[in-house]
Design a protein around this motif. Structure first.
Motif, mmCIF file in Angstrom:
data_model
loop_
_atom_site.group_PDB
_atom_site.id
_atom_site.type_symbol
_atom_site.label_atom_id
_atom_site.label_comp_id
_atom_site.label_asym_id
_atom_site.label_seq_id
_atom_site.Cartn_x
_atom_site.Cartn_y
_atom_site.Cartn_z
ATOM 1 N N LEU A 165 0.828 -1.200 0.000
ATOM 2 C CA LEU A 165 0.000 0.000 0.000
ATOM 3 C C LEU A 165 0.863 1.251 0.000
ATOM 4 O O LEU A 165 1.975 1.248 0.546
ATOM 5 C CB LEU A 165 -0.889 0.037 1.245
ATOM 6 C CG LEU A 165 -1.898 -1.086 1.460
ATOM 7 C CD1 LEU A 165 -2.658 -0.847 2.750
ATOM 8 C CD2 LEU A 165 -2.857 -1.201 0.285
ATOM 9 N N ASP B 182 -2.235 5.277 2.583
ATOM 10 C CA ASP B 182 -3.207 4.244 2.932
ATOM 11 C C ASP B 182 -2.822 3.526 4.223
ATOM 12 O O ASP B 182 -3.702 3.110 4.993
ATOM 13 C CB ASP B 182 -3.343 3.230 1.802
ATOM 14 C CG ASP B 182 -4.085 3.789 0.589
ATOM 15 O OD1 ASP B 182 -4.597 4.926 0.686
ATOM 16 O OD2 ASP B 182 -4.137 3.103 -0.443
ATOM 17 N N GLN C 90 -5.235 3.115 7.425
ATOM 18 C CA GLN C 90 -5.482 1.824 8.071
ATOM 19 C C GLN C 90 -5.289 1.919 9.572
ATOM 20 O O GLN C 90 -6.081 1.377 10.358
ATOM 21 C CB GLN C 90 -4.540 0.755 7.492
ATOM 22 C CG GLN C 90 -4.877 0.278 6.100
ATOM 23 C CD GLN C 90 -5.993 -0.742 6.090
ATOM 24 O OE1 GLN C 90 -6.232 -1.460 7.066
ATOM 25 N NE2 GLN C 90 -6.697 -0.827 4.974
#
Length: 206
Positions: A80, A84, A88
């Motif tokens: 990722l 991102d 998360q």
């Protein structure tokens, strides 16, 4: 591949950790076992699972266990972009705080997969990366005796044990079957059970 985290070993102490929950099937059964033996553990929780099972997260907290962050939906973070990765982590922390009223500091990357950029990003978000030194391999669908053998054959002072409290039936069934035996054998050998903050002298929450 088994991953290790540098830890200061405490004589005859071991920390049980459970990933991927909470759910409504296996997490409550594992909590029941821990309650029977009056043991506290550390639960590394997935944000989407928290969103689906808020009452189970509150039970984890109310029964004295520690809650950590295991990302929102369990991706391989190394695949990722860093933006991102941040999402998360923060989205999960915010959901746990919304449901249970605690801001997590402990973070475990799915599969233990990290790189230097991810370590720097997670650290910048005021989270402490938590890995393990004993993998129960329960995620392979092992039986209870196989899970117990994997753990008991490798425990040493200050061990951090990786198990799971949610997932496919064949995965968590072995953990549930093994847990009472593991607790009894280690207790008879003079081990005590610690949460991660107790074991590593860390703050669980901000």
């Amino acid at each position: 591949m088994e991953r290790s985290t540098p830890i200061s070993r405490r004589p005859k102490a071991v920390a049980l950790t459970f990933d991927d929950g909470p759910d409504q099937i296996w997490t409550p059964r594992i909590l029941d076992v821990l309650a029977d033996y009056r043991i506290h553990a550390t639960f590394m929780c997935v944000g989407k699972a928290v969103q689906r099972n808020p009452q189970m997260l509150r039970r984890i907290k109310d029964e004295g266990h520690i809650i950590g962050n295991h990302t929102w939906d369990h991706p391989n973070l190394t695949q990722l972009p860093l933006s991102d990765v941040q999402t998360q982590v923060l989205r999960t922390t915010e959901e746990i705080d919304r449901v249970a009223g605690v801001k997590t500091r402990l973070f475990r990357p799915p599969y233990g997969d990290l790189n230097d950029d991810i370590v720097r990003k997670v650290t910048s978000l005021d989270h402490e990366i938590l890995l393990w030194d004993i993998d129960s391999w329960d995620w392979k669908g092992l039986t209870g005796p196989q899970v117990a053998k994997n753990i008991l054959g490798h425990v040493r002072d200050g061990s951090i044990v990786l198990q799971h409290c949610a997932g496919p039936t064949e995965t968590v069934k072995g953990t549930l079957e093994a847990l009472p035996y593991i607790i009894e054998v280690l207790s008879e050998s003079g081990f005590t059970f610690s949460t991660i903050p107790q074991l590593l002298h860390l703050s669980a929450y901000r």
